[in-house]
Design an enzyme around this catalytic site. Sequence first.
Site, mmCIF file in Angstrom:
data_model
loop_
_atom_site.group_PDB
_atom_site.id
_atom_site.type_symbol
_atom_site.label_atom_id
_atom_site.label_comp_id
_atom_site.label_asym_id
_atom_site.label_seq_id
_atom_site.Cartn_x
_atom_site.Cartn_y
_atom_site.Cartn_z
ATOM 1 C CB SER A 119 -0.921 0.007 1.230
ATOM 2 O OG SER A 119 -1.499 1.280 1.417
ATOM 3 C CD1 TRP A 143 -1.269 0.962 -6.213
ATOM 4 C CD2 TRP A 143 -1.930 2.700 -4.967
ATOM 5 N NE1 TRP A 143 -2.344 1.549 -6.841
ATOM 6 C CE2 TRP A 143 -2.767 2.618 -6.103
ATOM 7 C CE3 TRP A 143 -2.162 3.712 -4.040
ATOM 8 C CZ2 TRP A 143 -3.810 3.514 -6.325
ATOM 9 C CZ3 TRP A 143 -3.191 4.609 -4.264
ATOM 10 C CH2 TRP A 143 -4.007 4.501 -5.390
ATOM 11 C CG HIS A 144 -0.692 5.580 -1.092
ATOM 12 N ND1 HIS A 144 -1.065 4.356 -0.597
ATOM 13 C CD2 HIS A 144 -1.820 6.336 -1.111
ATOM 14 C CE1 HIS A 144 -2.361 4.373 -0.309
ATOM 15 N NE2 HIS A 144 -2.844 5.559 -0.620
ATOM 16 N N GLY A 145 3.345 5.911 -3.486
ATOM 17 C CA GLY A 145 4.434 6.745 -3.967
ATOM 18 C C GLY A 145 5.746 6.000 -4.047
ATOM 19 C CG PHE A 171 -0.753 8.737 -4.967
ATOM 20 C CD1 PHE A 171 0.561 9.047 -4.714
ATOM 21 C CD2 PHE A 171 -1.730 9.261 -4.130
ATOM 22 C CE1 PHE A 171 0.910 9.846 -3.635
ATOM 23 C CE2 PHE A 171 -1.385 10.054 -3.045
ATOM 24 C CZ PHE A 171 -0.072 10.347 -2.804
#
Length: 511
Positions: A363, A366-368, A511
């Site tokens: 997670s 995935w965000h950055g 993102f």
Amino acid sequence: MVFTEFRFLWFFLVVFCVYWGLQNNNHRKFWLLVCSYIFYGAWDWRFLFLLLLSTVVDYVVGLMLSRPKVNSSATKPEITASEVIENPDSKQGWSSLFSGNILLNKPIDQNQRRVWLLVSLVINLGLLGFFKYYNFFTDSASHLLAFLGLPVSIKTLEIILPAGISFYTFQTLSYSIDVYLGTLKPVKNFGDFALFVTFFPQLVAGPIVRASDFLPQLLNTKTLNKVDFRGSLILFMVGYFKKACISDNLSPLVEQYFANPESYTALSCWVAVISFVIQIYCDFSGYSDMAIASAGLLGYKLTLNFNFPYLADNITDLWQRWHISLYSWLRDYIYFPLMKMRPKNQRTELFRSRNILILMLVSGLWHGAAWHFVTWGGLNGIALIVHRQWSSWIAPYKVLLPIRKTLGIPLTFYWFCASAIFFRSNDINSAVQIEKAFLFFHSSGYENVNLQLAWFFIPLAILHWSAYKGWLTHWTEKIPNWSFAAFYGVLSAIILRLMAVNPQPFVYFQF
């Protein structure tokens, strides 16, 4: 093109009027598909080819996986999707070009099925990895080699991140995986599948839509009298207010502090961090509200993406309320498969904890593409593990339940603020410095941000609570049409007055 721009309102007005003016369901879908490509092309027309490539790959993979299995009878899927793929009009008009029937006759064995699934995984994750993570991994590899005494320079590239690639990649991947597992039958109509991938209200920032939820909606002819106009209009206005009036007005203060945190006092740190968690919630949930409302005005229903996460009384509850479409995706396609790697009687607590940590690390990534995002994910994974253990320990003590719920909300919000520092900071070192000021209320800086802004936290909390109770929605459902129109006009005027002078891009577009 973003939802808070006036050109989007004109764009949507044209889409809306033409859409409801068409009588044929296929014509309506074709119109939405064209408008979705125009919407995405407004960001950068070159990335339309990337979007089309992802669409074609997963469409073909789905058809290949649908071929009859060698020496085996077809297994009935858990989700009976005949109504999803068998459009009675699929052999008429534009959809007949993409029926795909020729590809469905040759038998396929299990190894071939794995190869086709691998094709989808490699191409989709390969594109996502290149555009989003190439520089991150090459830079990390360079630092690691230098640390080991092997100074090798690996050249980074000037790469533009395509809008929404993380969202539509996960969306198409879930389709291929579901077809492979036999829980969903493939779409034969290319136009329907393309619209599922590119549907413009949720294309660039979600919610992440599942094929089993969206594809059946394409088969039903929409009628104007079934559209919840009041609910959709109020939801859009709420989302617009969150983004344009709250998030965008908080953005300059947040930018000011996080650009140079060592110069500010500990009190400024608290104001800035709380402002950030309000900003990102209003930004992303505001976008989701407008996306769901826009789809609703066209007769489509998108999944709920936020459910008042700041009113959660524990960390597990919070992550079940925040970005619901992403975390349900990670649960179904990462956590559950990891759990199935062992029989139930061999799933130790350590094994479960490992899988939770992996899920949250993914997670964060995935965000950055940065280590502070990974750290943020890891911290929340540890928090989920600790909460799981704590809950099992105190479960027998029912008398503590009211206390847990009373103290749980502020403590959970406090933890979210503390962990969000890593999410927002520019790097790990800056995050550690801000954490010291936030946790220990100590900073060597002497400058202050606009501390008067902290007084606005109170009315914002009241508005949040009233929205949770649904007071505005209940009231607007009961008033007559003329009163609703007048109220909506006044509300629009107020929002236009409170809008930020300098509109900001949506945070989750990166993102």
